[in-house]
Motif scaffolding. Sequence first.
Motif, PDB file in Angstrom:
ATOM      1  N   ASN A  68       6.394   2.040  -5.822  1.00 17.97           N
ATOM      2  CA  ASN A  68       4.734   1.859  -5.483  1.00 17.97           C
ATOM      3  C   ASN A  68       4.516   2.123  -6.592  1.00 17.97           C
ATOM      4  O   ASN A  68       4.278   2.159  -7.210  1.00 17.97           O
ATOM      5  CB  ASN A  68       4.372   3.097  -4.147  1.00 17.97           C
ATOM      6  CG  ASN A  68       5.356   4.505  -4.753  1.00 17.97           C
ATOM      7  OD1 ASN A  68       4.051   4.664  -4.860  1.00 17.97           O
ATOM      8  ND2 ASN A  68       5.661   5.299  -3.893  1.00 17.97           N
ATOM      9  N   CYS A  69       2.915   2.248  -5.969  1.00 19.89           N
ATOM     10  CA  CYS A  69       1.352   2.599  -7.071  1.00 19.89           C
ATOM     11  C   CYS A  69       0.900   3.891  -5.624  1.00 19.89           C
ATOM     12  O   CYS A  69      -0.566   3.462  -6.747  1.00 19.89           O
ATOM     13  CB  CYS A  69       0.541   0.928  -6.496  1.00 19.89           C
ATOM     14  SG  CYS A  69      -0.464   0.490  -5.558  1.00 19.89           S
ATOM     15  N   GLU A  70       1.371   4.961  -5.239  1.00 19.88           N
ATOM     16  CA  GLU A  70       0.205   5.376  -5.243  1.00 19.88           C
ATOM     17  C   GLU A  70      -0.072   6.198  -6.164  1.00 19.88           C
ATOM     18  O   GLU A  70      -1.014   6.998  -6.131  1.00 19.88           O
ATOM     19  CB  GLU A  70       1.268   6.406  -4.672  1.00 19.88           C
ATOM     20  CG  GLU A  70       1.067   7.727  -3.679  1.00 19.88           C
ATOM     21  CD  GLU A  70       1.326   8.608  -2.683  1.00 19.88           C
ATOM     22  OE1 GLU A  70       0.518   9.347  -1.904  1.00 19.88           O
ATOM     23  OE2 GLU A  70       2.793   8.355  -2.358  1.00 19.88           O
ATOM     24  N   ALA A  71       0.617   6.665  -7.054  1.00 14.21           N
ATOM     25  CA  ALA A  71       0.216   7.310  -8.443  1.00 14.21           C
ATOM     26  C   ALA A  71      -0.669   6.670  -8.930  1.00 14.21           C
ATOM     27  O   ALA A  71      -2.092   7.213  -9.894  1.00 14.21           O
ATOM     28  CB  ALA A  71       1.640   7.544  -9.521  1.00 14.21           C
ATOM     29  N   GLU A  72      -0.964   5.091  -9.564  1.00 19.40           N
ATOM     30  CA  GLU A  72      -2.104   4.193 -10.611  1.00 19.40           C
ATOM     31  C   GLU A  72      -3.420   4.148  -9.013  1.00 19.40           C
ATOM     32  O   GLU A  72      -4.274   4.681  -9.542  1.00 19.40           O
ATOM     33  CB  GLU A  72      -1.416   3.012  -9.891  1.00 19.40           C
ATOM     34  CG  GLU A  72      -0.275   2.801 -11.227  1.00 19.40           C
ATOM     35  CD  GLU A  72       1.104   3.287 -11.284  1.00 19.40           C
ATOM     36  OE1 GLU A  72       1.961   3.619 -11.781  1.00 19.40           O
ATOM     37  OE2 GLU A  72       1.318   3.907  -9.692  1.00 19.40           O
ATOM     38  N   VAL A  73      -2.947   4.347  -7.785  1.00 18.15           N
ATOM     39  CA  VAL A  73      -4.332   4.435  -7.090  1.00 18.15           C
ATOM     40  C   VAL A  73      -4.803   5.654  -7.270  1.00 18.15           C
ATOM     41  O   VAL A  73      -6.591   6.355  -7.100  1.00 18.15           O
ATOM     42  CB  VAL A  73      -3.670   4.343  -5.783  1.00 18.15           C
ATOM     43  CG1 VAL A  73      -5.149   5.184  -4.495  1.00 18.15           C
ATOM     44  CG2 VAL A  73      -3.447   2.988  -5.587  1.00 18.15           C
ATOM     45  N   GLY A  74      -4.409   7.013  -7.133  1.00 18.13           N
ATOM     46  CA  GLY A  74      -4.652   8.255  -7.420  1.00 18.13           C
ATOM     47  C   GLY A  74      -5.262   8.505  -8.557  1.00 18.13           C
ATOM     48  O   GLY A  74      -6.055   9.639  -8.766  1.00 18.13           O
ATOM     49  N   LYS A  75      -5.444   8.174  -9.665  1.00 22.90           N
ATOM     50  CA  LYS A  75      -6.017   8.238 -10.828  1.00 22.90           C
ATOM     51  C   LYS A  75      -7.632   7.362 -10.720  1.00 22.90           C
ATOM     52  O   LYS A  75      -8.294   7.650 -11.654  1.00 22.90           O
ATOM     53  CB  LYS A  75      -5.420   7.010 -11.820  1.00 22.90           C
ATOM     54  CG  LYS A  75      -4.050   7.156 -11.633  1.00 22.90           C
ATOM     55  CD  LYS A  75      -3.101   5.845 -13.786  1.00 22.90           C
ATOM     56  CE  LYS A  75      -4.241   5.928 -14.549  1.00 22.90           C
ATOM     57  NZ  LYS A  75      -3.498   4.120 -14.953  1.00 22.90           N
ATOM     58  N   TYR A  76      -7.981   6.656  -9.511  1.00 24.08           N
ATOM     59  CA  TYR A  76      -9.088   6.032  -8.490  1.00 24.08           C
ATOM     60  C   TYR A  76      -9.576   7.232  -8.280  1.00 24.08           C
ATOM     61  O   TYR A  76     -10.688   6.459  -7.766  1.00 24.08           O
ATOM     62  CB  TYR A  76      -8.367   4.587  -8.866  1.00 24.08           C
ATOM     63  CG  TYR A  76      -8.812   4.145 -10.311  1.00 24.08           C
ATOM     64  CD1 TYR A  76      -9.584   3.356 -11.264  1.00 24.08           C
ATOM     65  CD2 TYR A  76      -6.997   3.893 -10.391  1.00 24.08           C
ATOM     66  CE1 TYR A  76      -9.027   2.312 -12.933  1.00 24.08           C
ATOM     67  CE2 TYR A  76      -6.701   3.051 -11.637  1.00 24.08           C
ATOM     68  CZ  TYR A  76      -7.369   2.439 -12.422  1.00 24.08           C
ATOM     69  OH  TYR A  76      -7.249   1.316 -13.892  1.00 24.08           O
ATOM     70  N   ALA A  77      -9.143   7.499  -7.937  1.00 29.20           N
ATOM     71  CA  ALA A  77      -9.492   8.631  -6.576  1.00 29.20           C
ATOM     72  C   ALA A  77     -11.253   9.228  -6.939  1.00 29.20           C
ATOM     73  O   ALA A  77     -12.269   9.093  -5.603  1.00 29.20           O
ATOM     74  CB  ALA A  77      -8.910   9.780  -6.174  1.00 29.20           C
ATOM     75  N   SER A  78     -11.353   9.247  -8.088  1.00 27.52           N
ATOM     76  CA  SER A  78     -13.001   9.789  -8.379  1.00 27.52           C
ATOM     77  C   SER A  78     -14.070   8.616  -8.401  1.00 27.52           C
ATOM     78  O   SER A  78     -15.154   8.874  -8.748  1.00 27.52           O
ATOM     79  CB  SER A  78     -12.686  11.494  -9.610  1.00 27.52           C
ATOM     80  OG  SER A  78     -12.414  10.508 -10.985  1.00 27.52           O
ATOM     81  N   GLN A  79     -13.802   7.611  -8.906  1.00 25.82           N
ATOM     82  CA  GLN A  79     -13.659   6.882  -9.126  1.00 25.82           C
ATOM     83  C   GLN A  79     -14.384   5.890  -8.193  1.00 25.82           C
ATOM     84  O   GLN A  79     -15.752   5.017  -8.291  1.00 25.82           O
ATOM     85  CB  GLN A  79     -13.630   5.943 -10.640  1.00 25.82           C
ATOM     86  CG  GLN A  79     -13.537   6.826 -11.540  1.00 25.82           C
ATOM     87  CD  GLN A  79     -12.459   6.382 -12.558  1.00 25.82           C
ATOM     88  OE1 GLN A  79     -13.205   4.550 -13.236  1.00 25.82           O
ATOM     89  NE2 GLN A  79     -11.415   6.756 -12.841  1.00 25.82           N
ATOM     90  N   LEU A  80     -13.564   5.555  -7.788  1.00 32.83           N
ATOM     91  CA  LEU A  80     -13.531   5.088  -5.647  1.00 32.83           C
ATOM     92  C   LEU A  80     -14.232   5.197  -4.709  1.00 32.83           C
ATOM     93  O   LEU A  80     -13.123   6.247  -5.142  1.00 32.83           O
ATOM     94  CB  LEU A  80     -12.746   3.365  -5.893  1.00 32.83           C
ATOM     95  CG  LEU A  80     -12.842   2.800  -7.689  1.00 32.83           C
ATOM     96  CD1 LEU A  80     -11.402   1.810  -7.501  1.00 32.83           C
ATOM     97  CD2 LEU A  80     -13.835   1.999  -7.433  1.00 32.83           C
ATOM     98  N   ILE A 120     -11.963   4.898  -2.300  1.00 30.56           N
ATOM     99  CA  ILE A 120     -10.009   4.697  -2.029  1.00 30.56           C
ATOM    100  C   ILE A 120      -9.222   5.117  -1.735  1.00 30.56           C
ATOM    101  O   ILE A 120      -9.082   6.381  -0.779  1.00 30.56           O
ATOM    102  CB  ILE A 120      -9.627   4.303  -3.537  1.00 30.56           C
ATOM    103  CG1 ILE A 120      -8.166   3.547  -3.360  1.00 30.56           C
ATOM    104  CG2 ILE A 120      -9.149   5.413  -3.913  1.00 30.56           C
ATOM    105  CD1 ILE A 120      -8.095   3.277  -4.599  1.00 30.56           C
ATOM    106  N   THR A 121      -8.938   4.006  -0.075  1.00 30.26           N
ATOM    107  CA  THR A 121      -7.191   4.819   0.814  1.00 30.26           C
ATOM    108  C   THR A 121      -6.296   4.398   0.499  1.00 30.26           C
ATOM    109  O   THR A 121      -5.922   3.248   0.368  1.00 30.26           O
ATOM    110  CB  THR A 121      -7.663   4.822   1.845  1.00 30.26           C
ATOM    111  OG1 THR A 121      -9.231   5.601   2.497  1.00 30.26           O
ATOM    112  CG2 THR A 121      -7.098   5.758   3.109  1.00 30.26           C
TER     113      THR A 121
END
Length: 320
Positions: free
Chosen positions: A43-55, A57-58
């Motif tokens: 899964n890509c949950e860790a990659e998504v988490g990197k952008y939580a402050s920039q986008l 994103i859910t």
Amino acid sequence: MFFSVIIPVYNRPDEIDELLDSLTKQTYDHFEVIIVEDGSTNNCEAEVGKYASQLDITYYSKPNSGQGFSRNYGFERAKGEYFVVFDSDCLIPEHYFETVHQYLSDHKLDAYGGPDRALKTFTPTQRAISYSMTSLFTTGGIRGGKKRMGAFHPRSFNMGISKEVFEKTNGYIITRMGEDIEFSIRIIDQGFKTGLVEDAYVYHKRRTSLKQFYKQLHFFGRARINISRFYPGEIKLVHLFPVLFTLGFIFMWLLPVVSTHLFLIAASLVTFYFGLIFLDSLFKEKNLKVAVLSVGASFTQLFAYGVGFLQEGWRKITKK
């Protein structure tokens, strides 16, 4: 205008990382991003988490259901006026949403689509595949081109629909094997206006090898027959060209039994055809290796599509 970006993903965390990075660079940032993990084992949950402050994103994770139903899952949770769908192997140029916003402000469209391109930084194989998928000599130049017969049919690697379209159509009714074609036809049949936003292109990495490309195009050929089960009139002349090419190429090798002269004529025509592809690719790509690979990619595309079309067509005829 607020957009909801829906991206289904299956075992492609590296691609999602690159795609999300490209979204952080948008000059128009009034959008949310919805990632739908479709039963991935990587899964890509860790990659998504990197952008939580920039986008905005859910991230959602659910059992595997295929890309069509995963997009519906995202649509049901979207807040935007327009729902935008990207494939996970796309990179989005920084002007994309600004371009779409301006176009939709000036033109009333219920659904739109955009072309795809290749970056010079893509591998030679990816660039050759991109050439093949958009060339006049293989697809008639209809993918993302200005000139096309009838209404424009958006494809789900790069498309947007209004919230009303989803509410009236209920989204995808098949999840694989031509799901985007069926959805586009149904959007048009229900009276919605579609159009091409030519400058809303994405950089589409596609497949990284000709073997993967063969599998993809074989599936596309099967998908066209699958669509004909819903819409019998949706098999056009352009879809028969790969079939004729495939049958012609196979029968060409039987010609020496009948006439060496006929075989030489047929071989000369094939050589001339692929010679044109080589020269056209060389002119456009300015790269000898890409031009050589474009010949292989074009052959792979036509032959794989033709084989898939014929195999699924036989299953349809015999009801298997």
